[in-house]
Design a protein around this motif. Structure first.
Motif, PDB file in Angstrom:
ATOM      1  N   HIS A   1      20.474 -38.338  10.781  1.00  0.00           N
ATOM      2  CA  HIS A   1      21.851 -38.793  10.580  1.00  0.00           C
ATOM      3  C   HIS A   1      21.913 -39.902   9.539  1.00  0.00           C
ATOM      4  O   HIS A   1      22.906 -40.030   8.813  1.00  0.00           O
ATOM      5  CB  HIS A   1      22.431 -39.260  11.914  1.00  0.00           C
ATOM      6  CG  HIS A   1      22.464 -38.199  12.962  1.00  0.00           C
ATOM      7  ND1 HIS A   1      23.428 -37.220  12.983  1.00  0.00           N
ATOM      8  CD2 HIS A   1      21.628 -37.942  14.002  1.00  0.00           C
ATOM      9  CE1 HIS A   1      23.205 -36.409  14.016  1.00  0.00           C
ATOM     10  NE2 HIS A   1      22.119 -36.831  14.640  1.00  0.00           N
TER      11      HIS A   1
ATOM     12  N   PHE B   1      21.989 -38.234   6.180  1.00  0.00           N
ATOM     13  CA  PHE B   1      23.300 -37.611   5.975  1.00  0.00           C
ATOM     14  C   PHE B   1      24.333 -38.659   5.573  1.00  0.00           C
ATOM     15  O   PHE B   1      25.120 -38.449   4.640  1.00  0.00           O
ATOM     16  CB  PHE B   1      23.763 -36.898   7.242  1.00  0.00           C
ATOM     17  CG  PHE B   1      25.223 -36.529   7.211  1.00  0.00           C
ATOM     18  CD1 PHE B   1      25.667 -35.469   6.443  1.00  0.00           C
ATOM     19  CD2 PHE B   1      26.157 -37.275   7.916  1.00  0.00           C
ATOM     20  CE1 PHE B   1      27.019 -35.146   6.386  1.00  0.00           C
ATOM     21  CE2 PHE B   1      27.506 -36.967   7.870  1.00  0.00           C
ATOM     22  CZ  PHE B   1      27.925 -35.889   7.097  1.00  0.00           C
TER      23      PHE B   1
ATOM     24  N   LEU C   1      22.499 -30.931   7.277  1.00  0.00           N
ATOM     25  CA  LEU C   1      22.248 -31.633   8.532  1.00  0.00           C
ATOM     26  C   LEU C   1      22.019 -30.633   9.656  1.00  0.00           C
ATOM     27  O   LEU C   1      21.127 -30.818  10.496  1.00  0.00           O
ATOM     28  CB  LEU C   1      23.431 -32.542   8.862  1.00  0.00           C
ATOM     29  CG  LEU C   1      23.364 -33.285  10.204  1.00  0.00           C
ATOM     30  CD1 LEU C   1      22.137 -34.202  10.251  1.00  0.00           C
ATOM     31  CD2 LEU C   1      24.648 -34.081  10.436  1.00  0.00           C
TER      32      LEU C   1
ATOM     33  N   GLU D   1      23.845 -33.500  19.721  1.00  0.00           N
ATOM     34  CA  GLU D   1      23.363 -32.783  18.540  1.00  0.00           C
ATOM     35  C   GLU D   1      23.496 -31.279  18.730  1.00  0.00           C
ATOM     36  O   GLU D   1      23.805 -30.555  17.776  1.00  0.00           O
ATOM     37  CB  GLU D   1      21.911 -33.185  18.246  1.00  0.00           C
ATOM     38  CG  GLU D   1      21.786 -34.622  17.777  1.00  0.00           C
ATOM     39  CD  GLU D   1      20.361 -35.069  17.561  1.00  0.00           C
ATOM     40  OE1 GLU D   1      20.143 -36.001  16.757  1.00  0.00           O
ATOM     41  OE2 GLU D   1      19.449 -34.489  18.202  1.00  0.00           O
TER      42      GLU D   1
END
Length: 299
Positions: free
Chosen positions: A6, A9, A200, A214
């Motif tokens: 993350h 990202f 991602l 997730e």
């Protein structure tokens, strides 16, 4: 710093959004301890280039450091971010003196810490307040500290906050992703954002151990990814059709003479299979009448 993937990202998204407006540096190394600033942005002289980014554009109206956190930022992490900011200030002033320039305090970058949630006592302890004009979720430290915290889950669900809400968690992020997906296909930054979410998704799927949030994110992103693939295929097919139209019209111009715009539009309106048929039939055309008759029969 936020947790990989993350973290990466967040850096990639901010870099993609801010790049038109100035110089963006990710993982900027400072001082001898080899510490990194997640995203450092130095704007150019054209603020209109990122004016469509809402709150993000306002935060990036002057040199800025962005430190996004996937989980609620701790007191120690806030202090660490501020320490890195002041090291950057020192390095900026030192380099300016070396170059024979002078940097004012107003020109030094501001730190923006991005966190999904944060307890009120932490904000109070640092003297951070929600000043009038900034809206919910934005807390500014005393001016000389040149630091602010954006509590993403407190931001209103309006277009101006979209790009920060994409860096949130759970329902806040899911809602923001849906807003991007539902935006018009030609919306600024839509394609780039969905591509980054596609990356991602791949990274999250490759992980052996996944958190429930997730798993939910992967489920939300999967149909969006497939839709983007289909859209890319459609765009590729349309480009191929247009190229074929141009080629056939060129061949016809050589074979039967200059074709009127009206006839060209007739050709462009033909379905792909008929366009292929015309490509074969034109080899037998002797003049404009042959083309007109063929269109009357097959148009």
């Amino acid at each position: 710093m936020t947790q990989f993937p993350h973290d990466q990202f967040a850096k990639n998204l901010l870099e993609s959004l801010l790049a038109p407006g100035g110089q963006v540096t990710t993982a900027l190394t400072i001082d001898s301890e080899v510490r990194e600033i997640d995203v450092y942005f130095n704007p150019n002289n054209d603020p209109s280039s990122i004016s469509d980014l809402g709150l993000l554009a306002r935060c990036a109206s002057q040199p800025a450091v962005f430190e996004p956190f996937r989980n609620p930022v701790s007191t120690a992490e806030i202090r660490s971010c501020m320490s890195k900011l002041y090291d950057l200030h020192r390095e900026t002033v030192r380099q300016a003196k070396k170059d024979g320039q002078k940097i004012t305090d107003a020109e030094l970058p501001i730190l923006w810490i991005l966190t999904p949630t944060l307890a009120a006592p932490t904000l109070t302890g640092f003297g951070a307040i929600n000043e009038v004009g900034w809206g919910n979720g934005v807390y500014l430290f005393p001016p000389l500290q040149k630091t602010a915290i954006i509590v993403i889950h407190q931001l209103p669900s309006i277009p101006e906050t979209l790009w920060f809400r994409l860096l949130g968690k759970g329902k806040v992020q899911q809602q923001a992703i849906s807003e991007v997906a539902d935006s018009p296909l030609d919306s600024p930054h839509r394609t780039d954002a969905l591509k980054l979410f596609g990356n991602l998704r791949f990274i999250l799927e490759a992980q052996k151990s996944k958190k429930s949030e997730e798993q939910e994110l992967i489920m939300q992103l999967s149909p969006l990814y497939l839709a983007e693939i289909q859209a890319a295929e459609d765009r590729g097919r349309q480009i191929g059709e247009r190229r074929e139209e141009v080629l056939i019209i060129r061949l016809l111009n050589r074979r039967v003479g200059d074709i009127s715009l009206q006839v060209q539009e007739q050709i462009k309106s033909l379905p792909l299979e008929k366009l292929d048929d015309l490509g074969e039939a034109l080899l037998d055309f002797g003049g404009m009448d042959d083309l007109t008759n063929w269109l009357d029969t097959n148009g």
